[in-house]
Design a protein around this motif. Structure first.
Motif, PDB file in Angstrom:
ATOM      1  N   UNK A  37       0.842  -1.205   0.000  1.00 12.89           N
ATOM      2  CA  UNK A  37       0.000   0.000   0.000  1.00 12.89           C
ATOM      3  C   UNK A  37       0.875   1.252   0.000  1.00 12.89           C
ATOM      4  N   UNK A  38       1.905   1.259   0.826  1.00 13.14           N
ATOM      5  CA  UNK A  38       2.783   2.425   0.842  1.00 13.14           C
ATOM      6  C   UNK A  38       3.539   2.590  -0.470  1.00 13.14           C
ATOM      7  N   UNK A  40      -6.618   1.986  -7.704  1.00  9.80           N
ATOM      8  CA  UNK A  40      -6.437   0.619  -8.216  1.00  9.80           C
ATOM      9  C   UNK A  40      -5.031   0.119  -7.890  1.00  9.80           C
ATOM     10  N   UNK A  41      -4.019   0.938  -8.168  1.00  7.00           N
ATOM     11  CA  UNK A  41      -2.643   0.488  -7.942  1.00  7.00           C
ATOM     12  C   UNK A  41      -2.313   0.379  -6.461  1.00  7.00           C
ATOM     13  N   UNK A  42      -2.876   1.224  -5.635  1.00  3.01           N
ATOM     14  CA  UNK A  42      -2.639   1.121  -4.194  1.00  3.01           C
ATOM     15  C   UNK A  42      -3.206  -0.199  -3.670  1.00  3.01           C
ATOM     16  N   UNK A  43      -4.436  -0.523  -4.074  1.00  2.00           N
ATOM     17  CA  UNK A  43      -5.044  -1.792  -3.659  1.00  2.00           C
ATOM     18  C   UNK A  43      -4.283  -2.973  -4.262  1.00  2.00           C
ATOM     19  N   UNK A  44      -3.973  -2.896  -5.550  1.00  7.05           N
ATOM     20  CA  UNK A  44      -3.295  -3.996  -6.235  1.00  7.05           C
ATOM     21  C   UNK A  44      -1.917  -4.252  -5.637  1.00  7.05           C
ATOM     22  N   UNK A  45      -1.140  -3.208  -5.406  1.00  6.36           N
ATOM     23  CA  UNK A  45       0.185  -3.404  -4.816  1.00  6.36           C
ATOM     24  C   UNK A  45       0.081  -3.923  -3.386  1.00  6.36           C
ATOM     25  N   UNK A  46      -0.984  -3.543  -2.672  1.00  5.53           N
ATOM     26  CA  UNK A  46      -1.217  -4.109  -1.350  1.00  5.53           C
ATOM     27  C   UNK A  46      -1.467  -5.605  -1.420  1.00  5.53           C
ATOM     28  N   UNK A  47      -2.303  -6.015  -2.364  1.00 12.02           N
ATOM     29  CA  UNK A  47      -2.590  -7.445  -2.544  1.00 12.02           C
ATOM     30  C   UNK A  47      -1.327  -8.186  -2.985  1.00 12.02           C
ATOM     31  N   UNK A  48      -0.626  -7.626  -3.951  1.00 15.18           N
ATOM     32  CA  UNK A  48       0.597  -8.263  -4.445  1.00 15.18           C
ATOM     33  C   UNK A  48       1.638  -8.366  -3.333  1.00 15.18           C
ATOM     34  N   UNK A  49       1.807  -7.286  -2.576  1.00 14.09           N
ATOM     35  CA  UNK A  49       2.773  -7.321  -1.467  1.00 14.09           C
ATOM     36  C   UNK A  49       2.420  -8.355  -0.426  1.00 14.09           C
ATOM     37  N   UNK A  50       1.137  -8.481  -0.130  1.00 14.23           N
ATOM     38  CA  UNK A  50       0.697  -9.487   0.850  1.00 14.23           C
ATOM     39  C   UNK A  50       1.028 -10.888   0.371  1.00 14.23           C
TER      40      UNK A  50
END
Length: 161
Positions: free
Chosen positions: A114-115, A145-155
């Motif tokens: 997210x960050x 979209x990218x904040x949520x997506x990168x959060x999911x990907x990072x998780x």
């Protein structure tokens, strides 16, 4: 000890498309995005979808391969040994024995993802949109979209060992 799960990288890349299917659905942000982007139904339907989704998956895979350095703290130690654990000093193995699981959770990966979205994707998208004369709505829909997506990907990348 393996710091990366190759399957997690692939699943993280695919997750970008899954989040996109939801995020840009007309019942979520799709209609608002089309309006903000100045897109019509005809333009959407006229695109080469195989090319668009194929390249989107390639780009998502590139992101997924870059994220471990951001979401997995132990990658810093891995980079210090030049990426070759076989030639590392014994202290490297001792370090991983003590710290290999520290901050290796889905929650922590989502936090860093997210960050990454806020501090990397938002400024890039925002800058491009300003020069393209796009609205704040456009910036926030795409950056969101990218904040949520990168959060999911990072998780996925950090938590799935």
């Amino acid at each position: 000890m393996d710091l990366l799960n190759p399957l997690a990288i692939v699943v993280a890349a695919v997750s970008a498309l899954v989040v996109g299917f939801i995020w840009y659905n007309p019942k979520v942000f799709g209609t608002a995005w089309m309006q903000a982007a100045g897109m019509t139904d005809e333009q959407i339907k006229g695109g080469n979808m195989l090319k668009i989704f194929g390249l989107a998956l390639v780009f998502a895979f590139l992101l997924a391969t870059a994220l471990p350095g951001i979401v997995i703290h132990q990658m810093g130690a891995f980079s210090l040994v030049g990426g070759d654990e076989a030639n590392a000093l014994p202290s490297y193995a001792a370090f991983l024995a003590d710290y290999s699981d520290v901050f290796r959770t889905f929650k922590h990966g989502a936090f860093h993802g997210v960050f990454t979205g806020i501090f990397i994707a938002l400024p890039i998208i925002g800058t491009n949109a300003l020069f393209e004369r796009k609205s704040a709505k456009y910036i926030f829909i795409n950056s969101g979209y990218w904040i949520v997506t990168l959060g999911v990907m990072g998780a996925i990348i950090c938590g799935w060992r």
